[in-house]
Design a protein around this motif. Sequence first.
Motif, PDB file in Angstrom:
ATOM      1  N   ASP A 124       8.063  -1.993   6.359  1.00 37.18           N
ATOM      2  CA  ASP A 124       6.863  -1.013   6.860  1.00 37.18           C
ATOM      3  C   ASP A 124       5.522  -1.629   6.941  1.00 37.18           C
ATOM      4  O   ASP A 124       4.746  -1.210   7.682  1.00 37.18           O
ATOM      5  N   VAL A 125       5.270  -2.712   6.004  1.00 38.48           N
ATOM      6  CA  VAL A 125       4.203  -3.522   6.104  1.00 38.48           C
ATOM      7  C   VAL A 125       4.252  -4.832   5.968  1.00 38.48           C
ATOM      8  O   VAL A 125       4.412  -5.544   5.178  1.00 38.48           O
ATOM      9  N   PRO A 126       4.598  -5.681   7.426  1.00 36.48           N
ATOM     10  CA  PRO A 126       4.786  -6.838   7.224  1.00 36.48           C
ATOM     11  C   PRO A 126       4.231  -7.880   6.705  1.00 36.48           C
ATOM     12  O   PRO A 126       4.691  -8.887   6.445  1.00 36.48           O
TER      13      PRO A 126
END
Length: 103
Positions: free
Chosen positions: A51-53
């Motif tokens: 979701d938050v690379p």
Amino acid sequence: MASIIVLFELEPDGAIGAEGVEGTDGAEGTDSAEGAEPAVIAVHAAGADPDVPEDPQPYTLCGLETGPMEHTHYRPVRPGEPWYPPTLADQRCQECERALRTQ
């Protein structure tokens, strides 16, 4: 694994400034006139959060918690370069490296 996040395990109470670990020569952090940089105990790899690379998953590939570790923002520049900063080759986690090789 599509992407990994490289993390530093630091000596207790260590923290890295905005410039990261400077002056490393393949050994631990260095002492400078301005003060001592924290020693890097080990360089670990973790999967990127889907979701938050830019954030790591909760555990490294060797099973340690990523919360207390410092994000290095290191990325290899050219193909064939190692997953870890080359100046810290002696501190790379062998378990993380083994896990990367099997993927």
